[in-house]
Scaffold this active site. Structure first.
Site, PDB file in Angstrom:
ATOM      1  N   HIS A   2       5.170 -18.454  22.161  1.00 14.01           N
ATOM      2  CA  HIS A   2       6.342 -18.307  22.946  1.00 14.01           C
ATOM      3  C   HIS A   2       6.478 -16.771  23.553  1.00 14.01           C
ATOM      4  O   HIS A   2       7.181 -16.947  24.469  1.00 14.01           O
ATOM      5  CB  HIS A   2       7.625 -18.912  22.530  1.00 14.01           C
ATOM      6  N   CYS A  50       9.498 -26.857  14.595  1.00 13.29           N
ATOM      7  CA  CYS A  50       8.300 -26.052  15.027  1.00 13.29           C
ATOM      8  C   CYS A  50       7.648 -25.599  13.493  1.00 13.29           C
ATOM      9  O   CYS A  50       6.452 -25.290  13.577  1.00 13.29           O
ATOM     10  CB  CYS A  50       8.904 -24.728  15.612  1.00 13.29           C
TER      11      CYS A  50
END
Lengths: 106, 259
Positions: free
Chosen positions: B179, B220
């Site tokens: 990310h 995640c």
């Protein structure tokens, strides 16, 4: 109680094609899933959706286990006159929900 | 088999070569909304097609419902949520003086339930808790995320930042590797988003339901083959504190819709 969201244009011209959107909260449990101990989770779905416009049925849908939760149904009809649209969902385990919406046609 | 091994080594090399863990600059912040398809955007944009609004409606009813031994509703103290809760979710997690640590919005709601309403706290991810946090979050829709610059939250912020860049799980990946370093690229067929918390609680099409940020973090972690933390754990709250500070300035989208 099931929550539903309805989108009907408040006003329309006579003869105009109007889009109607409906969304209802429902798990739409397929009946094909199992719990962690192997027990079948019983089917619990909405099976029928109808819409009547001033008492006349303008749309009907049959729903099956492959539909996602919280079914979103959108369709069009012709604005024939001012009045009320009534939406009705029925399903397993005696599920029933009714919503209505008014429209002004010029 | 051999081929797969070679490819994994290559993938690992690529990842380590780009691993810089630099925080995304303010000018490049990008909400996950920007990567949505046209249909999903349309679903989120209109309140009568956004399934998250079903939870908001439940939340509105709960806001007004009397609960607990105190026989008090949220509205009895806070009045109209449209005024009193405007901007609130944009500045959570916030520091809680009595506990001496930051709490997220879900925990704040449960503290209120326990202390003010003398009611049993809601379970994490229960329909009720999601409904209330969606309804409260909705009142801040469009407000910019504005995490408090409370010095008492600094340790939590640091811990969150450390967790974000710590490699975990059998895949030995950190949040930052996707990310921070590789957002905008593809992971299989999917876009790698910047991973911002501005739409939570949100309706995820894959879940066919609404879920909290912690549920997403749990997802995640399972993807990285790491053991997820318990709901409400300090680690998750620390991560939330860091994620919110990282996304400062992005508009709240609650309830967002994501694939």
């Amino acid at each position: 109680m099931a929550r539903a969201l309805i989108n009907v244009p408040a006003q329309a011209k006579r003869g105009e094609i109007i889009a109607i959107k409906t969304l209802i909260s429902h798990t739409m449990e397929t009946g094909f899933r199992h719990t962690s101990i192997g027990a079948t989770i019983p089917r619990d779905i909405i099976t029928t959706f109808t819409c009547t416009y001033n008492g006349e049925e303008v749309f009907r849908a049959e729903l099956f286990p492959a539909l996602a939760a919280n079914p979103f149904i959108t369709f069009t009809t012709i604005a024939t006159g001012s009045g009320t649209l009534v939406f009705n969902w029925t399903g397993d385990n005696g599920f029933t929900a009714t919503e209505s919406s008014t429209i002004t046609v010029e | 088999m051999m081929r797969w091994a070679q490819r994994s080594v290559l993938a690992a090399l690529v990842l380590s070569a780009t691993a810089s863990s630099a925080q995304i600059p303010q000018s490049e912040l990008r909400s996950g909304y920007a990567d949505l398809g046209r249909d999903t955007k349309a679903m989120q944009d209109e309140d009568t097609t956004n399934p998250g609004m079903l939870w908001a409606l439940d939340g509105e009813a709960l806001w007004k419902a009397k609960a607990g031994n105190a026989e008090r509703s949220c509205a009895d103290c806070h009045g109209d949520a449209k005024q009193s809760m405007k901007g609130v979710s944009a500045r959570y997690p916030a520091f809680e003086g009595v506990l001496g640590r930051p709490v997220n919005l879900d925990q704040r709601i449960n503290l209120c339930r326990a202390q003010q309403q003398q009611a049993r706290p809601f379970n994490y991810e229960s329909k009720e808790l999601l409904a209330l946090s969606t309804y409260i979050g909705l009142q801040s829709r469009g407000e910019k995320l504005n995490p408090p610059s409370d010095p008492r939250m600094q340790p939590s912020l640091n811990a969150g930042k450390e967790l974000f860049s710590r490699r975990i799980g059998q895949l030995n990946l950190s949040c930052a590797q996707c990310h921070d370093d590789n957002w905008g690229k593809k992971l299989a067929g999917n876009n790698v988003p910047q991973g911002h918390p501005n739409g939570y609680p949100l309706y995820r099409l894959e879940w066919q339901s609404l879920g909290s940020l912690q549920r997403r973090l749990r997802n995640c972690m399972i993807g990285m083959r790491a053991e997820p933390y318990e709901y409400g754990s300090t680690e998750y709250v620390d991560l939330e504190v860091y994620l919110t500070s990282r996304a400062r300035g992005l508009p709240v989208e609650t309830p967002a819709v994501r694939p």
